[in-house]
Design a protein around this motif. Structure first.
Motif, PDB file in Angstrom:
ATOM      1  N   UNK A 148       0.835  -1.188   0.000  1.00  0.00           N
ATOM      2  CA  UNK A 148       0.000   0.000   0.000  1.00  0.00           C
ATOM      3  C   UNK A 148       0.872   1.240   0.000  1.00  0.00           C
ATOM      4  N   UNK A 149       0.245   2.371  -0.210  1.00  0.00           N
ATOM      5  CA  UNK A 149       0.929   3.660  -0.201  1.00  0.00           C
ATOM      6  C   UNK A 149       0.442   4.545   0.938  1.00  0.00           C
ATOM      7  N   UNK A 150      -0.848   4.398   1.361  1.00  0.00           N
ATOM      8  CA  UNK A 150      -1.431   5.273   2.368  1.00  0.00           C
ATOM      9  C   UNK A 150      -1.604   4.514   3.677  1.00  0.00           C
ATOM     10  N   UNK A 151      -0.900   4.952   4.732  1.00  0.00           N
ATOM     11  CA  UNK A 151      -1.048   4.327   6.050  1.00  0.00           C
ATOM     12  C   UNK A 151      -2.444   4.535   6.612  1.00  0.00           C
TER      13      UNK A 151
ATOM     14  N   UNK B 124      -2.905  -7.990   7.606  1.00  0.00           N
ATOM     15  CA  UNK B 124      -2.635  -7.178   8.784  1.00  0.00           C
ATOM     16  C   UNK B 124      -2.662  -8.083  10.013  1.00  0.00           C
ATOM     17  N   UNK B 125      -1.515  -8.256  10.634  1.00  0.00           N
ATOM     18  CA  UNK B 125      -1.438  -9.063  11.853  1.00  0.00           C
ATOM     19  C   UNK B 125      -1.526  -8.141  13.060  1.00  0.00           C
TER      20      UNK B 125
ATOM     21  N   UNK C  13     -11.811  -4.809   1.589  1.00  0.00           N
ATOM     22  CA  UNK C  13     -12.467  -4.269   0.410  1.00  0.00           C
ATOM     23  C   UNK C  13     -13.123  -2.938   0.735  1.00  0.00           C
ATOM     24  N   UNK C  14     -13.644  -2.813   1.932  1.00  0.00           N
ATOM     25  CA  UNK C  14     -14.340  -1.594   2.329  1.00  0.00           C
ATOM     26  C   UNK C  14     -13.401  -0.396   2.369  1.00  0.00           C
TER      27      UNK C  14
ATOM     28  N   UNK D  40      -5.145   3.941   5.319  1.00  0.00           N
ATOM     29  CA  UNK D  40      -6.031   2.832   4.985  1.00  0.00           C
ATOM     30  C   UNK D  40      -5.957   1.736   6.049  1.00  0.00           C
ATOM     31  N   UNK D  41      -4.792   1.556   6.665  1.00  0.00           N
ATOM     32  CA  UNK D  41      -4.681   0.586   7.750  1.00  0.00           C
ATOM     33  C   UNK D  41      -5.525   1.030   8.939  1.00  0.00           C
ATOM     34  N   UNK D  42      -5.444   2.328   9.275  1.00  0.00           N
ATOM     35  CA  UNK D  42      -6.258   2.850  10.368  1.00  0.00           C
ATOM     36  C   UNK D  42      -7.744   2.708  10.050  1.00  0.00           C
ATOM     37  N   UNK D  43      -8.132   2.992   8.816  1.00  0.00           N
ATOM     38  CA  UNK D  43      -9.539   2.850   8.424  1.00  0.00           C
ATOM     39  C   UNK D  43      -9.984   1.391   8.556  1.00  0.00           C
TER      40      UNK D  43
END
Length: 436
Positions: free
Chosen positions: A2-5, A143-144, A132-133, A7-10
């Motif tokens: 990925x490029x945007x961190x 994501x672990x 996907x969301x 998205x992990x928070x989302x």
């Protein structure tokens, strides 16, 4: 990748909201804001730290692009603080608001315990897959999520002293987040066969260079001096006592210096562009602990000028593949420095009508040599350069060609004087002359 961190928070926000909704039949407010900025009655998921994953620092590059680290994905571990902000701003008087906040923390711990890894298949109830969301599906992202064992006496350090009371919080590590690198311009080839190759000996190693300098001082017997590191003139060289030109030999010492099929010497630096193999005329001769060769004026079509060079030894070892075929594995040694110097072949003294020296050798002139690149010393004095035709005045020299120069001298009596020629910081072996 990925490029945007964000998205992990989302993804974490979505996971907690949907999982708590299934557990408690209520739709909680999950916020990525810091604890002091989160809305009242919300569950906070705050990203407060990120570090590079140590075990992914030495990934193999996917191609031959440079620098290779730029084209390998960077692995990150993200650290989150999960807190619950009571719905009543006056937390000192609202017991029920504190109870609700503690319940949210319990729901969050249960949700992240039940979903320790989030990938493309992670789905809660009838909702769309979590990744996907948030647009992270389809790229192999995993994501672990791991709860960090934060000691109680260290947890208070995460709250600014005097600004707010410590709150109940959970601390999680989310890994490994791979940041997408640029696309490489090259890729490695397809593996057509594989096998385990065993070598009886190790890789070649060079520990130094040396050469023998014959010196003939007037009035003394000839002697041979050994220079380490090597200071070898461009050959062939006329011996100080005269005679037929002899090869100018340099020796590289070390071990594992002979291969099954071939041993090659490569040079780098000096006047050469790139790393080039020496020509067959250099006469490379290899033994297990030494490699010798003669130094010539050209290598791989390039002119060799005096200067400091680096040499490495490359050996080819023949192996047998599992399918019975044979192949040669080429292994290179470390580099070792040595100097290539100019040379003086003959010195003729002419005393009529003025005293001059006619010196032959190499190289005295080249299009790449500036006047400051050449220094001529007679005795302890440096001579000046003249270009006019005719007799050369005492204390000066003139370059007649790449292989000859004329030096004007004054009578010195019977005492011999050393003549030295310096080109690009390297000095020729001295020749002694007597100008009566």
């Amino acid at each position: 990748m990925l490029l945007e961190l964000s998205r992990v928070t989302r993804a974490l926000v979505t996971l907690l909201r949907e999982a708590i909704e299934v557990t408690s039949s209520a739709t909680p407010t999950v916020s990525p804001l810091p604890p002091d900025q989160a809305p009242a009655g919300s569950l906070g998921v705050f990203l407060y730290h990120a570090v590079e994953a140590a075990h992914l620092k030495n990934q193999a590059p996917v191609g031959g692009d440079a620098p290779p680290v730029r084209f390998t994905p960077m692995g990150l571990s993200l650290y989150y603080q999960i807190t619950a902000k009571p719905s009543d701003d006056n937390t000192e008087t609202s017991e029920f608001a504190l109870y609700d906040a503690q319940d949210l923390i319990g729901y969050a711990a249960k949700a992240l315990h039940e979903y320790p890894m989030v990938d493309d298949t992670t789905q809660i109830g009838a909702n769309p897959p979590v990744l996907r969301d948030v647009g992270l599906d389809g790229d192999g992202n995993r994501l672990r999520i791991a709860l960090q064992p934060m000691p109680f006496d260290e947890a208070t350090n995460y709250w600014a002293a005097g600004s707010t009371n410590p709150r109940l919080a959970l601390y999680y590590e989310v890994s490994v987040i791979l940041l997408q690198p640029p696309k490489p311009a090259t890729v490695t080839g397809r593996v057509l066969s594989f096998g385990v190759d065993a070598f009886v000996r190790g890789a070649p190693f060079v520990d130094g260079s040396e050469n023998v300098l014959p010196v003939a001082v007037p009035g003394k017997p000839p002697q041979n001096l050994t220079a380490r590191p090597a200071q070898v003139p461009i050959g062939p060289v006329v011996p100080p006592g005269g005679g037929a030109p002899q090869p100018s030999v340099v020796t590289f010492t070390g071990y594992n210096l002979v291969g099954d099929t071939s041993t090659t010497v490569l040079l780098r630096g000096g006047s050469l562009t790139g790393t080039v193999p020496v020509d067959p005329g250099w006469g490379v001769a290899a033994a297990p602990n030494r490699v010798t060769m003669a130094v010539l004026a050209t290598a791989a079509g390039q002119t060799v000028l005096p200067g400091t060079y680096a040499a490495l030894v490359q050996t080819a070892t023949r192996i047998t593949r599992p399918d019975g075929s044979t192949d040669a594995i080429v292994v290179s040694s470390n580099e070792t420095p040595f100097s290539i110097t100019p040379r003086i072949d003959t010195v003729a003294v002419d005393t009529s009508p003025v005293r001059q020296l006619t010196v032959t050798g190499y190289p005295f002139a080249d299009t790449r040599l500036a006047p400051s690149d050449l220094g001529v010393y007679l005795g302890g004095a440096r001579l000046g350069e003249v270009t006019a035709a005719g007799a050369v005045p005492a204390g000066a020299y003139r370059r007649d060609s790449a292989t000859q120069m004329t030096i004007g001298v004054a009578p010195s009596g019977p005492a011999p004087m050393p003549l030295r020629i310096n080109v690009l910081g390297t000095q020729s072996p001295p020749r002694w002359v007597v100008v009566a």
